[in-house]
Design an enzyme around this catalytic site. Structure first.
Site, short mmCIF file in Angstrom:
data_model
loop_
_atom_site.label_atom_id
_atom_site.label_comp_id
_atom_site.label_asym_id
_atom_site.label_seq_id
_atom_site.Cartn_x
_atom_site.Cartn_y
_atom_site.Cartn_z
N ASP A 125 -4.81 -3.14 6.22
CA ASP A 125 -5.18 -1.82 5.70
C ASP A 125 -4.49 -0.76 6.55
O ASP A 125 -4.44 -0.86 7.78
CB ASP A 125 -6.69 -1.60 5.74
CG ASP A 125 -7.39 -2.03 4.45
OD1 ASP A 125 -6.69 -2.38 3.49
OD2 ASP A 125 -8.63 -2.00 4.42
N ASP B 114 -5.70 -9.97 1.13
CA ASP B 114 -5.49 -8.58 1.57
C ASP B 114 -6.05 -8.44 2.98
O ASP B 114 -7.21 -8.07 3.18
CB ASP B 114 -6.18 -7.61 0.62
CG ASP B 114 -5.83 -6.16 0.93
OD1 ASP B 114 -5.06 -5.92 1.88
OD2 ASP B 114 -6.34 -5.27 0.24
N SER C 191 4.47 -20.49 -2.07
CA SER C 191 4.33 -21.94 -1.92
C SER C 191 3.73 -22.53 -3.18
O SER C 191 3.18 -21.81 -4.03
CB SER C 191 3.41 -22.31 -0.75
OG SER C 191 3.57 -21.48 0.36
N GLU D 117 0.83 -1.21 0.00
CA GLU D 117 0.00 0.00 0.00
C GLU D 117 0.87 1.26 0.00
O GLU D 117 0.59 2.23 -0.73
CB GLU D 117 -0.92 0.02 1.23
CG GLU D 117 -2.12 -0.90 1.14
CD GLU D 117 -3.12 -0.63 2.26
OE1 GLU D 117 -3.20 0.52 2.73
OE2 GLU D 117 -3.82 -1.57 2.65
#
Length: 826
Positions: free
Chosen positions: A341, A338, A266, A195
């Protein structure tokens, strides 16, 4: 003169004898901490006798009469072999490294204290069911039993490192195990820095359309256009690339947050009966983490009341994280969910103890925390929280570059939950017998979010496990850039229902797999992530899976060890389109001749990143120089943050997607450069670097000389002399975008060192489960003097495996030791 000579001989002999004596003494004290695997120990807290049978690879097979006793013995076995590693993981999570290392680690401790994961871990213990709490208690008692044995038996303080960094060793607590799982979330998460980088790049670029080039969305459903960061934060001055400061990418080996491009990765895939030649299902898994000595994973077999479980554990945690029991196998891959934040919190200009919320001003929650520093005064830091999460300081994560005046940043993150039941989910998974049971167990998993791949004897499946933040569809930045925390639409609304997490059971095609690729095409907020870990390996994997009608254990191993780069095969024809076999013959020894030789080699190459070939080094150096030439003039010092080549960016530029070829023109020069010009110049750049580093005989180059696997000791790896004993270096094949992934450092004097790769590989065949195989990257022991410190590392390098059997007779037949644990007599 003769007298002087005799005295010089005597002094030299004495110094040599003293050096030898010092070496022998150091060796003796270090060797004292080597455990005796054939010992019989009376220990407190055990309810019945337990056997720890160590097979010929030193994998402990633990047999007890209750689950609590088995977890007790696992704690003792972990401590026997990895006590130093466990101690460092715990200290990192607690933010207490500076008590050992002094000022060097104050910044690390400060970041971890602000995350406050250890407090969250302590509170999470009470959120788990009684069986899980009992397992955590038993495991902690086992660790403490070995610490007591070390103290009572003068066993060299438990590890050689303890002599150099001597400090009181606190008893192990259940919260320590929970904190290590949370620390894994720290090491596997990269959205915070992503971000910040997106915001900084947005400020640096004059043309905001170019943001979609350098930070591209992975192929799939598109997104609505987002505002640029400057319009979100109008008070922030536009930063020009020439003056913008960029943080250095090199970090302390103890730093727990990975640099961009080196978060978790992975592979995992499974074949159902319809796609298996064996008559039952197949499963393969290889988690990728930063390489170290010892490696993070530790092999173990537990004989629970529900049956045997075998696979990869992490010292400090009583779980088989990837492995199998008699009925079910499971593999884990980083989901790239995600789950972070950054919230821009407005501080009350009239009262700095308050911040703005949708409902008005609210008080920061505050607490002081003391960081004790070896050989220096302690430091007290003020911790703050908003309703959105802990407050980070501007000097962390380059936040000063994007902070508007009068604001601070708070971090929202699922891993900071105080009701984290991830270990409880792992306990249920070890006892599961079917794919459906395994998926049900995943509901209690919080963080780090993973894609769970499952196979029982008849069925295969896959499920995203971990809490998915519930974001408002009207979120201003869709979670891609920092945003104001006082806007209600930007705030989390809890987490989404587990049933909404993407998942598949018994797919029609008969195969499931994940290489950290995009797993779902769904509009925000059901999108899972805007940033994924792979857009390239998945293409090679798809081809290998579809090339065969049915698969075997051997074909799964072949895919796991595949070193062909889909990226090289697809990009080289693009960037070299106007360079192949063109131009007049050049004189020997000229740059033009060297370029022609390089292009000839690459034109005949099949894209295999083999350690013995020169072409992978030429290709990797060319792509690295090419990306640098494309972005350096636009981003300035910020270009250093883009340490790894982004294949989608190169493709967009050379296909001129949405005008992306504009990157080829150097803004500061008068002529208009074409992409062919930049491709030719960057190849010359690469060849100059290769010549200066490895010589100008291109055919004698070896990719493995540049692509050494660096299993370095995180503490002693840079110490002179000691590094020869503790570091493990190996020539390796593979690369950034191959299935046998060997992620390169990206920066520094040796940018192609293999620093991030599979730390565990396992392949399970449920037609014959005891023919399943696995391997780790170094060895079972964390003791540099142990023969089990690096014995598995050479097998790992060569692509070999060891058996994964639940048959007690096989373990006993080749046992290197059997430890008998007896309850302490009154």
């Amino acid at each position: 003169m003769a007298l002087l000579f005799r005295w010089l001989i005597r002094i030299a002999s004495a110094l040599i004898l003293l050096a030898v004596a010092a070496f022998v003494l150091a060796w003796y004290f270090a060797a004292r901490s080597l455990p005796d695997y054939d010992a019989t120990l009376e220990v407190a807290g055990l309810t019945a006798p337990v056997e720890i049978v160590r097979d010929n690879a030193n994998v402990p097979h633990i047999f007890g009469q209750s689950d609590a006793d088995v977890f007790y013995a696992l704690g003792l076995a972990h401590a026997q072999d990895r006590l130093w590693q466990m101690t460092m993981l715990r200290r990192t999570a607690q933010g207490k490294l500076s008590e050992l290392y002094g000022r060097r680690t104050v910044e690390i401790d400060t970041v971890l204290r602000r995350f406050d994961i250890y407090t969250a871990a302590r509170n999470s213990v009470g959120a788990m069911d009684t069986d899980t709490q009992a397992a955590l208690d038993a495991y902690a008692a086992g660790v403490n039993a070995w610490i007591a044995e070390v103290n009572a038996g003068a066993r060299g303080r438990g590890a050689p490192e303890m002599w150099l960094f001597n400090h009181a060793l606190a008893p192990w607590q259940p919260a320590d195990s929970v904190a290590i799982v949370k620390l894994m979330a720290v090491q596997l998460s990269g959205h915070l820095e992503e971000e910040v980088l997106r915001a900084r790049t947005s400020l640096a670029l004059e043309d905001q359309a170019r943001l979609a080039d350098i930070l591209p969305d992975h192929p799939g459903a598109g997104l609505a256009a987002l505002p640029d960061f400057a319009s979100l934060v109008p008070d922030l001055p536009k930063v020009t690339p020439g003056t913008q400061m960029a943080s250095e990418i090199t970090r302390d080996p103890l730093w727990p947050l990975p640099p961009r491009g080196l978060a978790g990765a992975s592979n995992a895939w499974a074949a159902g009966i319809s796609r298996s030649a064996t008559g039952s299902t197949l499963l393969a898994n290889d988690p990728h983490l930063g390489l170290s000595a010892p490696g993070l994973f530790y092999l173990a077999r537990l004989e629970l009341q529900s049956g045997g479980v075998i696979g990869g554990t992490i010292p400090g945690v009583p779980l088989v994280l990837t492995g199998r029991n008699a009925h079910l196998g499971w593999g884990i891959t980083s989901s790239y969910l995600d789950d972070q934040d950054l919230f821009i919190e407005e501080v009350n200009p009239a009262d700095a103890s308050q911040y703005r919320t949708p409902d008005g001003w609210a008080n920061f929650v505050t607490r002081d925390s003391i960081i004790r520093i070896k050989d220096a005064p302690s430091v007290t830091i003020r911790l703050q929280w908003t309703q959105n999460g802990p407050v980070l300081t501007p000097d962390q994560f380059d936040l000063q570059e994007i902070r508007p005046p009068g604001h601070v940043f708070a971090l929202g993150w699922t891993a900071l939950s105080h009701e984290d039941t991830t270990i409880q989910a792992g306990m249920a998974l070890m006892r599961a017998r079917t794919v459906e049971d395994g998926i049900a167990a995943g509901e209690d998993f919080v963080a780090p979010a993973q894609v769970l791949t499952l196979a029982d004897r008849n069925t295969i499946g896959m499920k995203l496990i971990g809490h998915v933040p519930d974001r408002d569809p009207d979120h201003v930045t869709k979670g891609r850039m920092p945003h104001f925390g006082y806007i209600a639409e930007n705030r989390w609304r809890g987490h989404r229902p587990y049933d909404d997490n993407p998942g598949w059971v018994a797919p029609a095609g008969g195969i499931v797999g994940n290489t950290n690729n995009k797993i779902v095409e769904a509009p925000f907020p059901a999108h899972v992530s805007h940033t994924w870990g792979d857009s390239q390996r998945i293409n090679r994997w798809r081809g290998l899976m579809q090339d065969r009608r049915v698969h075997t254990r051997e074909s799964f191993i072949e895919a796991q060890l595949d070193t062909v780069s889909f990226t090289a095969r697809s990009l080289l024809p693009l960037i070299g389109a106007d360079l192949w076999f063109t131009g007049e013959a050049a004189a020997e020894g000229t740059p033009q001749r060297l370029r022609q030789e390089a292009l000839t080699l690459l034109s005949e190459w099949n894209g295999e990143m083999n350690e013995h070939l020169p072409e992978p080094l030429i290709y990797a150096a060319w792509l690295r120089a090419l990306q640098d030439r494309l972005i350096r003039d636009d981003l300035g010092p910020l270009a250093r943050e883009y340490a790894h080549v982004e294949p989608l960016f190169i493709e967009r530029v050379f296909r001129d997607v949405d005008g992306a070829a504009a990157w080829c023109d150097i803004r500061q020069s008068a002529p208009t450069e074409t992409c062919t010009d930049i491709a030719r110049l960057s190849l010359d750049d690469a060849l100059v670097w290769i010549t200066e580093t490895y010589g100008d005989n291109l055919e004698s180059l070896r990719w493995g000389d540049a692509h050494e696997a660096t299993h370095d000791h995180p503490v002693l790896g840079e110490a002179p002399v000691l590094n020869w004993f503790v570091n493990i270096r190996q020539s390796t094949s593979g690369g950034d975008n191959t299935l046998m992934r060997g992620r390169t450092a990206g920066s520094g004097p040796r940018p192609f060192e293999n620093v991030h790769a599979a730390v565990y590989r396992g392949v399970y065949d449920f037609a014959d489960p005891d023919s399943s195989v696995f391997i780790t990257s170094t060895g079972q022991s964390g003791h540099p003097l142990s023969r089990y410190y690096d014995d598995l590392g050479e097998l790992w390098r060569r692509g070999e495996y060891i058996p994964m059997s639940l048959d007690p007779a096989l373990a006993r037949g080749g046992a290197v030791g059997i430890t008998q644990l007896r309850p302490e007599s009154d």
